[in-house]
Write an enzyme that holds these catalytic residues in place. Sequence first.
Site, PDB file in Angstrom:
ATOM      1  N   CYS A 231       0.798  -1.044   0.234  1.00  0.00           N
ATOM      2  CA  CYS A 231       0.155   0.028  -0.082  1.00  0.00           C
ATOM      3  C   CYS A 231       0.893   1.344   0.140  1.00  0.00           C
ATOM      4  O   CYS A 231       0.214   2.521  -0.172  1.00  0.00           O
ATOM      5  CB  CYS A 231      -0.789  -0.033   1.156  1.00  0.00           C
ATOM      6  SG  CYS A 231      -0.134   0.134   2.761  1.00  0.00           S
TER       7      CYS A 231
ATOM      8  N   CYS B 222      -3.159  -2.095   8.409  1.00  0.00           N
ATOM      9  CA  CYS B 222      -2.332  -0.674   9.007  1.00  0.00           C
ATOM     10  C   CYS B 222      -1.739  -0.998  10.495  1.00  0.00           C
ATOM     11  O   CYS B 222      -1.086  -0.278  10.708  1.00  0.00           O
ATOM     12  CB  CYS B 222      -3.347   0.362   8.819  1.00  0.00           C
ATOM     13  SG  CYS B 222      -4.197   0.083   7.032  1.00  0.00           S
TER      14      CYS B 222
END
Lengths: 395, 395, 142
Positions: free
Chosen positions: C34, C105
Amino acid sequence: MSKLIYLDNAATTSVKPEVFEAMKPYYLENYSNPSSVYSFAGEAKKAMEDARKVIADSLGAAATEIYFTGGGSESDNWVLKGVAEAYQSKGKHIITSKIEHHAILHTCEYLEKHGYEVTYLDVDENGLVTPEEVEKAIRPDTILISIMFANNEIGTIEPIAEIGKVAHEHGVLFHTDAVQAYAHVPINVQEMNIDMLSASGHKFHGPKGIGFLYMSNKVKIGPLIHGGSQERSRRAGTHNVPGIVGMAKAAELAHANMDQTIAKETALRDHLIERLEKEIPYCRLNGDRVKRLPNNVNFCFRFIEGESLLILLDQNGICASSGSACTSGSLDPSHVLLAIGLPHEIAHGSLRLTLSEDNTMEEMDFVADQAKKIVERLRSMSPLYDDFVKQQKEQ
Amino acid sequence: MSKLIYLDNAATTSVKPEVFEAMKPYYLENYSNPSSVYSFAGEAKKAMEDARKVIADSLGAAATEIYFTGGGSESDNWVLKGVAEAYQSKGKHIITSKIEHHAILHTCEYLEKHGYEVTYLDVDENGLVTPEEVEKAIRPDTILISIMFANNEIGTIEPIAEIGKVAHEHGVLFHTDAVQAYAHVPINVQEMNIDMLSASGHKFHGPKGIGFLYMSNKVKIGPLIHGGSQERSRRAGTHNVPGIVGMAKAAELAHANMDQTIAKETALRDHLIERLEKEIPYCRLNGDRVKRLPNNVNFCFRFIEGESLLILLDQNGICASSGSACTSGSLDPSHVLLAIGLPHEIAHGSLRLTLSEDNTMEEMDFVADQAKKIVERLRSMSPLYDDFVKQQKEQ
Amino acid sequence: MNYSEKVMDHFNNPRNVGEIENASGVGTVGNAKCGDIMRIYLDIDEDTKIVKDCKFKTFGCGAAVATSSMATELVKGKTIYEALEVTNKAVMEALDGLPPVKVHCSLLAEEAIHAALWDYAEKHHITIEGLKKPKTDISDED
Ligand SMILES: Cc1ncc(COP(=O)(O)O)c(C=O)c1O
Ligand SMILES: Cc1ncc(COP(=O)(O)O)c(C=O)c1O
Ligand code: FES
Ligand code: FES
């Protein structure tokens, strides 16, 4: 600022009140199936055929060359799979570009699994495909060239007429995905050598769930959706009459005012681009500066990430996007930004602002002000920006 | 009689005012693309997921098992082509019936051209498929059984739960085209052993151009329309939010009042059937008398031809059909009537009257009166009737 | 955005953003998939081994910012041994959860803390039981 500033018209547009009014009677009163034989159905049938004529005229096509579909994705799928199947005795090679919408790219990947070969053309740093590259890629077994009219992320308008010319000189069919361009910029399928063209109603203030495929009478492909004999047996399914009528109304309005709309959008766009470029350091305008949709602004801001930017804009009432709406579930950086040569970390920080004629200069200024503040704030949190500043000092 | 009597609800239905009202805000106000990330899109997304839940609940399914499509034909095509492709390593044999809709039959023919084998089961004189016949047709390479829930011409309701049971006993996937049945009669996919089910919004007072496919989580097929990651990457294309919301509203209304609607329609239907049978000689009710959609009346009147009958009914404000709307372009007699054993010349004289809860007993009486007069008039012009009367006299 | 109120709070008012001059330990990790990058600074008391201060800088999505913020809060005041226990699960729970696509994340936060601790341990030539050499790219994990 409590009013919403909608700057995601490439994702979808509002339905114009006139469009809604045009559709209304076909929901509540003339709800008939236009394939039925009684006179009540005649009204729906006439409305549908009038709509077909409006759309055909807007493209310089014949009404018999317009096929109604459920949207842009369906039109794209139909073209690729239909041509692949119908022309396989001629060959199994297709040419497209690296920056097409996923409705083209994923369908090409599907065809590759079924024995077709696809050439994905590179684009230059502005996202342009050149007719020369197209010509070089043509082989004796090439059956289709599919190049989008305008890119949905960076707004670059491709040299469609020239690519069409090359295609025809080599006797290859030419399709263009004009989902972002139709009813936004002038298109003439004759002059531009287009054999097939996909469009989607909701991208030009028409309803969602309806689109069309223009297909020249010389193209002979089978249906994607088999069944009843609608659309001259090439697209089955009860006609979505309100959708068809609404889409044609939207097309009519767009074409009647196209010059003014383009002038207005271009002024808004250029003002916003100018302010962002001038006031935010380390940014980059993506897409061609001139060969560009009048409503597209796309920037990368170095050292910051797209989602955080979007959330903060959203908190200020600004609807924007990073990449395209239909890939928002994915973590991958935009294939379009990678194709124009941006490194991963920069491709992650893109912001797409797509206007409509309903926007104002004040809105553009508000957006520029907010973007400036937000980018500063996010950079102050960014380890990449830190490193960069330190490096600069060291030099 | 100046008011229109609409008796073609199997072709399409009026959109209920409540359905229209439910859709309206998603055209004019919350027009966003539900895949977008800003909060404005949250409203559309929520409306869409609520709609999915309503539909899932109505079938006893999970929300993750409902996929929105552009209509019944698309759902049917998706199932057949999707299963054919995904399960070809298991086999290439499909079982269906001779009386399916063309969205099934023409897709099967397409698959036959691509190396699949299809068994088209016979039906009895009432249009019934038997679970025994289905079981006999199952082979080790059978990958799908697709039998419609209720027939669109003659209204016969098939023994779906039993057929599903047979399918599952043999480890074969079971699909039912429930376009005419969903929201008209109760359906529970668990209890009825249904793995996949197609439906279309406009057949139950929802909008046109929207439908869904229920697909059990155990079924793994690829998309028919490739592209964006909508519908968990199984059906690309910007969501038709107003259509989805409208379809769910229609489903909700239909399920809330299903018992009363069925009771009312059944009373209207049976009254009309009784009068036509009693007052018009040489007629035949097509379809099963008991296992029958509550809104379907289908008759053959010997010695007369369908189109003439329809024109004369139309002149009296009655909207009816002969065969199905989507085959109205064709001159062939209905494949359904041929399958239940009617000879060609009788199959040409069929009349389908499909009611809704909005119809009244007075309308039924008016229709019966008119039909009687019109049939008499047409018979007086028919050489076949002449011959028949002469023959009768001679005997 | 499908974020909880807590996530949005930490995103809008991130705690402990910034850097620590001459930090006892600094860890930077990224997720190449990402593209996101997180850096954690620790100020650790020599004797008590307590994290006196903790700051972060993050280039990343809303969840990355919020998890960094929450992670620094959780680590502050703990000993380096207790700080090891601040897992991504703990961070997520403290934030009332994350959408499924955003779970990775929170891994970034856990790994960044570990990286900062590792840096501290190396500098001070000690070993912290249970601490493994952190990766600089965690994307192969998800
Ligand atoms: C049984 C059946 N299946 C499929 C369809 C196709 O539905 P649609 O026309 O909405 O695509 C219809 C109606 O036309 C139908 O009656
Ligand atoms: C260039 C392009 N092609 C195809 C599509 C697909 O259109 P739709 O989502 O209406 O099916 C879009 C928009 O999503 C697009 O921008
Ligand atoms: S005579 Fe008219 S359809 Fe045959
Ligand atoms: S998406 Fe990568 S850290 Fe959030």
